[in-house]
Motif scaffolding. Structure first.
Motif, short mmCIF file in Angstrom:
data_model
loop_
_atom_site.label_atom_id
_atom_site.label_comp_id
_atom_site.label_asym_id
_atom_site.label_seq_id
_atom_site.Cartn_x
_atom_site.Cartn_y
_atom_site.Cartn_z
N GLN A 70 89.87 32.92 -9.60
CA GLN A 70 89.70 34.04 -8.68
C GLN A 70 89.17 33.59 -7.32
OE1 GLN A 70 86.60 36.94 -9.11
NE2 GLN A 70 85.31 35.60 -10.36
N PHE A 71 88.48 32.45 -7.28
CA PHE A 71 87.96 31.96 -6.01
C PHE A 71 89.08 31.71 -5.00
CE2 PHE A 71 84.16 31.20 -8.42
CZ PHE A 71 83.14 31.29 -7.49
N LEU A 72 90.25 31.33 -5.51
CA LEU A 72 91.37 31.01 -4.62
C LEU A 72 91.88 32.25 -3.90
CD1 LEU A 72 93.29 28.44 -6.85
CD2 LEU A 72 91.53 28.04 -5.12
N GLN A 73 91.55 33.44 -4.42
CA GLN A 73 91.93 34.67 -3.74
C GLN A 73 91.22 34.81 -2.40
OE1 GLN A 73 94.38 36.66 -5.17
NE2 GLN A 73 94.42 34.98 -6.65
N GLY A 74 90.12 34.07 -2.24
CA GLY A 74 89.41 34.07 -0.97
C GLY A 74 90.13 33.28 0.11
N LEU A 75 91.14 32.51 -0.30
CA LEU A 75 91.95 31.74 0.65
C LEU A 75 93.30 32.41 0.90
CD1 LEU A 75 91.35 28.14 -0.76
CD2 LEU A 75 90.04 29.33 0.98
N GLN A 76 93.91 32.86 -0.21
CA GLN A 76 95.22 33.50 -0.13
C GLN A 76 95.44 34.32 -1.39
OE1 GLN A 76 97.98 30.85 1.81
NE2 GLN A 76 99.74 31.87 0.88
N LYS A 77 96.13 35.42 -1.28
CA LYS A 77 96.21 36.37 -2.40
C LYS A 77 97.23 36.01 -3.48
CE LYS A 77 93.04 39.14 -0.89
NZ LYS A 77 91.73 39.23 -1.61
N ASP A 78 98.16 35.12 -3.19
CA ASP A 78 99.25 34.89 -4.16
C ASP A 78 99.07 33.64 -5.02
OD1 ASP A 78 99.60 33.21 -2.04
OD2 ASP A 78 101.78 33.42 -1.93
N PHE A 79 97.84 33.19 -5.21
CA PHE A 79 97.59 32.09 -6.14
C PHE A 79 97.77 32.59 -7.58
CE2 PHE A 79 95.33 29.97 -2.65
CZ PHE A 79 95.66 28.65 -2.88
N PRO A 80 98.15 31.72 -8.51
CA PRO A 80 98.27 32.15 -9.92
C PRO A 80 96.91 32.49 -10.50
CG PRO A 80 98.52 29.77 -9.72
CD PRO A 80 98.52 30.30 -8.32
N LYS A 81 96.90 33.25 -11.58
CA LYS A 81 95.65 33.66 -12.21
C LYS A 81 95.10 32.62 -13.17
CE LYS A 81 96.03 38.69 -11.91
NZ LYS A 81 96.00 39.97 -12.67
N HIS A 82 95.95 31.69 -13.59
CA HIS A 82 95.46 30.69 -14.53
C HIS A 82 96.20 29.36 -14.37
CE1 HIS A 82 98.93 31.08 -17.34
NE2 HIS A 82 98.96 32.31 -16.87
N SER A 83 95.59 28.32 -14.92
CA SER A 83 96.16 26.98 -14.91
C SER A 83 95.45 26.18 -16.01
CB SER A 83 95.93 26.31 -13.55
OG SER A 83 96.48 25.02 -13.52
N ARG A 84 96.13 25.22 -16.58
CA ARG A 84 95.55 24.46 -17.69
C ARG A 84 94.83 23.19 -17.21
NH1 ARG A 84 97.49 25.57 -22.95
NH2 ARG A 84 99.04 27.23 -22.98
N PRO A 85 93.63 22.95 -17.71
CA PRO A 85 92.95 21.68 -17.39
C PRO A 85 93.74 20.51 -17.96
CG PRO A 85 91.41 23.28 -18.32
CD PRO A 85 92.78 23.82 -18.55
#
Length: 363
Positions: free
Chosen positions: A139-154
């Motif tokens: 969710q932090f990436l929403q502070g840069l741009q709104k269309d980042f994915p909601k999840h990603s695998r480590p």
């Protein structure tokens, strides 16, 4: 664009927060991406192709104001444009401010919000199967741009040479890769996050009785050697004969390489379990009663990644209690999580993973 991501303390946290870099690199291919971490966590993010630089932070700086200020001056010279402070404590909030970045993102807390230009509150309910630990960070990436994915695998980017070296060392120590090899996280990061010794031993006894010729490696912190030996001594002679105590990996990078050679991981939820998942090793984890399963139950699918929590068996046991109250009586709540209850879920997992390995062997 020059971005600093800050995540201190625990191995599992540093590994999980590293998911931000892949998303950032794909969105901003020309950006310079740095990761501020503590030295003991470095092996879980080394070789990550999305990170330009690891900024190693000595925790001793927190106790030395002069050296801390000097570090702050050095960090300011980097010229960061954006800071994402996942840790969001006073020390890292001050580092965020020292950078002089025009965009500083952190968690919303009364005592640290001043340090950031935008804050976020923890996600309460997961929107995906990724788990709250993943969604919380993304969710932090929403502070840069709104269309980042909601999840990603480590992911852990293990050097092939490290894995080959680990395999050679394990074989020299008597391990056969023709038989199931199981990594067991016998202890958590603290007593309150560790399944009781006698219960863990009973679980291992049951596992050995069900999985023919299985071989077991122990994982624990070097300072927990006495507790690990107590678990070993609680086991039956047959189980002890399957445990390779002498092949314990004292260094994190050696554990990672050893884990990568294993067929599965079982044990306490924590950094070791997260490493297994990042290596795509099937995992079965036991959550501490004080931890929310939907937070650290990362990418649980009921197949390759499975976990258990006291609430799975006794929904009312923790009802109305705060995390502090549960932690205070962790031993009592762990007592309710008997080995028979866990094994009822562990056994099908074991049979499925081992059977699949056997089938793949003869394809």
């Amino acid at each position: 664009m020059k971005i600093l991501v800050i995540q201190q303390k625990m191995i599992g946290d540093v590994l999980t927060s590293s998911i931000l870099f892949e998303a950032l690199r794909k969105k901003y291919p020309e950006a310079e991406l740095h990761y501020l971490i503590q030295p003991h966590t470095r092996p879980v993010v080394e070789n990550n192709p999305y990170i330009n630089k690891l900024v190693i932070y000595d925790p001793a700086l927190n106790k030395n104001p002069v050296n801390f200020l000097f570090f702050g001056k050095q960090i300011r010279k980097e010229g960061y444009t954006h800071v994402i402070d996942i840790y969001s404590k006073i020390s890292t909030g001050m580092i965020s401010l020292f950078t002089g970045a025009s965009c500083r993102l952190g968690y919303h807390k009364k005592y640290t919000s001043y340090f950031y230009t935008k804050t976020f509150t923890p996600v309460k309910e997961p929107a995906t199967s990724a788990g709250l630990a993943i969604e919380d960070r993304m969710q932090f990436l929403q502070g840069l741009q709104k269309d980042f994915p909601k999840h990603s695998r480590p992911k852990i980017y293990l050097d092939n040479l490290q894995k080959k070296k680990a395999a050679v060392n394990l074989q020299a120590g008597g391990v056969s890769f023709e038989k199931p090899l199981i990594m067991c996280g016998v202890l958590g990061s603290s007593k309150n996050k560790s399944y009781p010794s006698s219960y863990m031993a009973a679980l291992l006894d049951k596992m050995v009785a069900q999985v023919e010729n299985c071989q077991i490696l122990f994982n624990y912190s070097p300072c927990q050697e006495k507790e690990a030996l107590a678990i070993y001594n609680h086991c039956t002679p047959v189980t002890r004969s399957r445990i390779f105590l002498e092949l314990y990996a004292r260094e994190l990078q050696d554990f990672i390489a050893n884990c990568a050679t294993c067929d599965l991981f079982i044990g306490n939820e924590g950094g070791a379990a997260n490493i297994a998942k990042a290596l795509k090793i099937p995992s079965f984890s036991i959550h501490s009663p004080s931890v929310k399963k939907n937070y650290w139950g990362i990418y649980e699918d009921g197949d390759r990644n499975v976990s258990v929590h006291l609430k799975d068996f006794q929904k009312e046991a923790l009802k109305g209690l705060s995390t502090k109250e549960i932690t205070k009586n962790a031993a009592g709540f762990y007592e309710l999580l008997e080995p028979n209850l866990i094994f009822a879920k562990l056994n099908p997992f074991l049979q499925k993973v081992i059977l699949k390995k056997s089938e793949e062997k003869y394809l």
